[in-house]
Design an enzyme around this catalytic site. Structure first.
Site, PDB file in Angstrom:
ATOM      1  CG  HIS A  19      69.278 -29.465  28.124  1.00 55.51           C
ATOM      2  ND1 HIS A  19      68.639 -28.455  28.811  1.00 55.51           N
ATOM      3  CD2 HIS A  19      70.237 -29.917  28.960  1.00 55.51           C
ATOM      4  CE1 HIS A  19      69.200 -28.301  30.004  1.00 55.51           C
ATOM      5  NE2 HIS A  19      70.176 -29.197  30.118  1.00 55.51           N
ATOM      6  CG  HIS A  31      74.779 -31.023  31.134  1.00 57.77           C
ATOM      7  ND1 HIS A  31      75.051 -29.747  31.566  1.00 57.77           N
ATOM      8  CD2 HIS A  31      73.431 -31.157  31.194  1.00 57.77           C
ATOM      9  CE1 HIS A  31      73.915 -29.136  31.884  1.00 57.77           C
ATOM     10  NE2 HIS A  31      72.905 -29.972  31.667  1.00 57.77           N
ATOM     11  CG  LEU A  32      78.438 -33.732  25.083  1.00 62.41           C
ATOM     12  CD1 LEU A  32      79.057 -33.617  23.693  1.00 62.41           C
ATOM     13  CD2 LEU A  32      77.870 -35.125  25.285  1.00 62.41           C
ATOM     14  NE  ARG A  33      78.683 -33.253  33.523  1.00 60.14           N
ATOM     15  CZ  ARG A  33      77.745 -32.466  34.014  1.00 60.14           C
ATOM     16  NH1 ARG A  33      77.656 -31.201  33.652  1.00 60.14           N
ATOM     17  NH2 ARG A  33      76.850 -32.927  34.860  1.00 60.14           N
ATOM     18  CG  ASN A  37      76.361 -26.813  33.440  1.00 59.25           C
ATOM     19  OD1 ASN A  37      76.529 -27.401  32.373  1.00 59.25           O
ATOM     20  ND2 ASN A  37      75.836 -27.409  34.493  1.00 59.25           N
ATOM     21  CE  LYS A  40      70.132 -23.911  30.785  1.00 58.84           C
ATOM     22  NZ  LYS A  40      70.554 -25.274  30.947  1.00 58.84           N
ATOM     23  CG  HIS A  43      67.915 -24.439  35.234  1.00 62.92           C
ATOM     24  ND1 HIS A  43      68.558 -25.657  35.238  1.00 62.92           N
ATOM     25  CD2 HIS A  43      67.126 -24.441  36.330  1.00 62.92           C
ATOM     26  CE1 HIS A  43      68.178 -26.349  36.291  1.00 62.92           C
ATOM     27  NE2 HIS A  43      67.312 -25.626  36.986  1.00 62.92           N
ATOM     28  CG  HIS A  85      65.549 -29.014  32.521  1.00 62.05           C
ATOM     29  ND1 HIS A  85      65.088 -27.925  33.187  1.00 62.05           N
ATOM     30  CD2 HIS A  85      66.901 -28.884  32.483  1.00 62.05           C
ATOM     31  CE1 HIS A  85      66.100 -27.158  33.539  1.00 62.05           C
ATOM     32  NE2 HIS A  85      67.216 -27.722  33.110  1.00 62.05           N
ATOM     33  CG  ASP A  91      69.245 -31.730  32.083  1.00 64.39           C
ATOM     34  OD1 ASP A  91      70.420 -31.375  31.894  1.00 64.39           O
ATOM     35  OD2 ASP A  91      68.615 -31.476  33.115  1.00 64.39           O
ATOM     36  CG  HIS A  94      77.284 -35.114  38.360  1.00 63.87           C
ATOM     37  ND1 HIS A  94      78.002 -33.947  38.479  1.00 63.87           N
ATOM     38  CD2 HIS A  94      76.036 -34.736  38.011  1.00 63.87           C
ATOM     39  CE1 HIS A  94      77.217 -32.916  38.224  1.00 63.87           C
ATOM     40  NE2 HIS A  94      76.014 -33.358  37.928  1.00 63.87           N
ATOM     41  CB  ALA A 109      71.306 -31.677  40.644  1.00 65.30           C
TER      42      ALA A 109
HETATM   43  C1  NCD Z   1      72.906 -30.356  35.330  1.00 68.18           C
HETATM   44  C2  NCD Z   1      74.393 -30.664  35.442  1.00 68.18           C
HETATM   45  O1  NCD Z   1      74.753 -31.584  36.189  1.00 68.18           O
HETATM   46  O2  NCD Z   1      75.185 -30.018  34.790  1.00 68.18           O
HETATM   47  N1  NCD Z   1      72.199 -31.020  36.371  1.00 68.18           N
HETATM   48  C3  NCD Z   1      70.871 -31.293  36.419  1.00 68.18           C
HETATM   49  O3  NCD Z   1      70.409 -31.725  37.472  1.00 68.18           O
HETATM   50  N2  NCD Z   1      70.078 -31.147  35.377  1.00 68.18           N
HETATM   51  C4  NCD Z   1      72.669 -28.892  35.313  1.00 68.18           C
HETATM   52  C5  NCD Z   1      71.274 -28.532  34.885  1.00 68.18           C
HETATM   53  O4  NCD Z   1      70.926 -28.651  33.699  1.00 68.18           O
HETATM   54  O5  NCD Z   1      70.490 -28.141  35.752  1.00 68.18           O
HETATM   55 ZN    ZN Z   2      70.983 -29.414  31.961  1.00 67.35          ZN
END
Ligand code: NCD
Ligand code: ZN
Length: 367
Positions: free
Chosen positions: A16, A18-20, A44, A99, A136, A171, A245, A249, A261
Site C-alpha cells: 500500500h 501513494h506515489l502521486r 486516489n 480500491k 479503506h 492500514h 501507506d 503531501h 491526511a
Molecule cells: C492517503 C493519501 O494522502 O492519499 N492519506 C492517508 O491519510 N492515509 C489516503 C488514504 O490512504 O487514506
Molecule cells: Zn493510503
C-alpha cells in the site's frame, strides 16, 4: 535479545503506497524502489478510474523507476460508475486490485462509495478474474476514533457475500480491527503501517499539533497500537503484512488550517518495522518473523512469487532529514519569494529524529 547487527531478508513488498504524479512522483518513488521489489500503487491521487488511465499511470511510474529492479502493482479506484467490464479490462492490463474508499473518508475520496452493497456485481467480476479488493475501512460520518470499528460490519458483509473475493483491510488501526482480521476467514488480510505501530493520537494532538503525523485512519490508543504490535510480531502470523501507506503531501498542504491526511513514511519504513520487531518480536524468531511480515505474507496473499534478491538491514544510526525537496524547490530556495518557481517540499515521518536501522539493497537492485 537483540537482532543481529547486520542481516538479510528477502526483498520486501509494500502492499500500500501513494506515489502521486509529476514532480512528487519523481521525488518519492526512489524511496520505494530502494527498499521494495514491488508495491501496490494506490489510485486516489492521481485518480485512476479506467483501465486506460491505469495503463498510462503505470507507464509514468515505470519511466521514473526504470533504473530500479522494481515492479508497480496497479489498482483501480471504485466508484458507483465502475462497471464489471472495466475491472476485467484493468485485470487484462495487469492490475492486481481495486480500491474501495467510502465517500469523503480521506484524501481523494469525494467520489467514493456510499453503498457497499451496490458494488456486488463489480465484486463478483473482481473475484472471477482474481482481483483483490483493498478497503479503506472507515465509516465517514462516525466519530473519528470509532470510524474503523463502525465500518467492520460492511467488510464482514462483503466477506460473507463474496467468499471468493480476497479483501485487504488497509492500514488496520484498532485492536478490534486486528482481531477481526486475525480471526477472520482466509480471504481477509491486513496491511499495517509504521505509523500505527509506533504512534497514538497523542503523537498528533497530545503535545502540540503535529500535522506531519496526521493520517487516516488516525492512530488511536496505546492499547490499539499494542494489539497491532502483538499480532504483527506473533510467530507464524500470516494475515498481516507491510503496507506503509506512505502518502506524501507538499508541506503547504499539511501546514494549513485544514491540512491533508497522509504521512510520508517511506524513507524510514523498514527501519521502523525492524525496530518494532527487535523490541517486541519473540526472542528466537525475530529475523524470520520480520522477513515473513515484510517479504512473504503480502506476496502469499496476492498469489505472487517471492521477489528475487535480498535487502540488508544494518544497525547504523542516522538522522532523518527534516525535509525532502525536489530540485525545482532547491532553485526556488535561492529566491524564496518567487513562488512561481514552485517545487515540492515534503516532511517525512520522524523528521529530524534518530533511527537505528538502515536498509540497503545490493547494487544490483539499481540497474
Ligand atoms: C492517503 C493519501 O494522502 O492519499 N492519506 C492517508 O491519510 N492515509 C489516503 C488514504 O490512504 O487514506
Ligand atoms: Zn493510503
Amino acid at each position: 535479545m537483540l537482532l543481529p547487527d547486520r542481516f538479510e531478508i528477502g526483498r520486501p513488498d509494500n502492499m500500500h503506497v501513494h506515489l502521486r504524479d509529476d514532480e512528487r512522483l519523481s521525488l518519492v518513488a526512489p524511496f520505494t524502489c530502494r527498499q521494495f521489489g514491488r508495491a501496490v500503487i494506490m489510485p486516489n491521487d492521481p485518480e485512476i478510474l479506467t483501465a486506460g488511465s491505469l495503463a498510462a499511470y503505470e507507464r509514468r511510474i515505470r519511466r521514473v523507476t526504470d533504473n530500479f529492479d522494481f515492479r508497480p502493482l496497479m489498482t483501480l479506484k471504485l466508484t458507483h460508475r465502475t462497471t464489471p467490464r472495466e475491472v476485467e479490462l484493468a485485470r487484462e492490463l495487469g492490475a492486481v486490485g481495486c480500491k474501495l474508499y467510502p465517500r469523503g473518508v480521506t484524501h481523494g475520496s469525494d467520489d467514493g462509495i456510499d453503498d457497499v452493497r451496490a458494488l456486488d456485481e463489480v465484486f463478483r467480476a473482481m473475484a472471477g478474474c482474481g482481483l483483490v479488493c483493498q478497503i479503506h475501512a472507515e465509516q465517514a460520518d462516525s466519530f473519528v476514533l470509532d470510524r474503523e470499528f463502525d465500518f467492520l460490519p460492511s467488510v464482514l458483509g462483503v466477506l460473507e457475500r463474496h467468499p471468493d473475493l480476497k479483501v485487504v483491510l488497509e492500514h488496520v488501526s484498532t485492536a478490534v480491527g486486528a482481531e477481526f482480521v486475525a480471526s477472520g476467514p482466509d480471504n481477509i488480510f491486513a496491511t499495517v503501517t509504521p505509523v500505527h505501530l509506533t504512534c497514538t493520537l497523542d503523537d498528533i494532538i497530545g503535545h502540540g499539533l503535529r500535522p506531519h503525523n496526521f493520517m487516516c485512519p488516525v492512530p488511536k490508543r496505546s492499547s490499539d497500537r499494542d494489539a497491532l504490535i502483538a499480532e504483527v510480531c506473533k510467530p507464524g502470523q500470516r494475515k498481516f503484512g507491510v503496507g506503509t501507506d506512505s502518502a506524501p503531501h507538499d508541506r503547504s498542504q499539511k501546514e494549513r488550517p485544514r491540512g491533508c491526511a497522509g504521512v510520508f513514511s517511506e524513507p524510514v519504513a523498514l527501519s521502523v518495522y525492524a525496530a518494532v520487531f527487535e523490541r517486541w518480536g519473540a526472542a528466537d524468531t525475530k529475523v524470520a518473523d520480520l522477513e515473513r511480515f515484510c517479504s512473504r505474507n503480502g506476496a502469499d496473499f496476492y498469489g505472487l512469487p517471492y521477489n528475487e534478491g535480498t535487502i540488508t538491514l544494518a544497525r547504523d544510526e542516522w538522522v532523518v532529514p527534516t525535509v525532502y525537496r525536489s530540485s525545482r524547490a532547491h532553485w526556488g530556495k535561492e529566491n524564496p519569494l518567487d513562488e512561481a518557481r514552485g517545487g515540492v517540499e515534503i516532511v517525512p515521518f520522524l523528521a529530524g529524529e534518530v533511527v537505528t536501522w538502515r536498509a540497503s539493497s545490493p547494487a544490483s537492485s539499481e540497474v
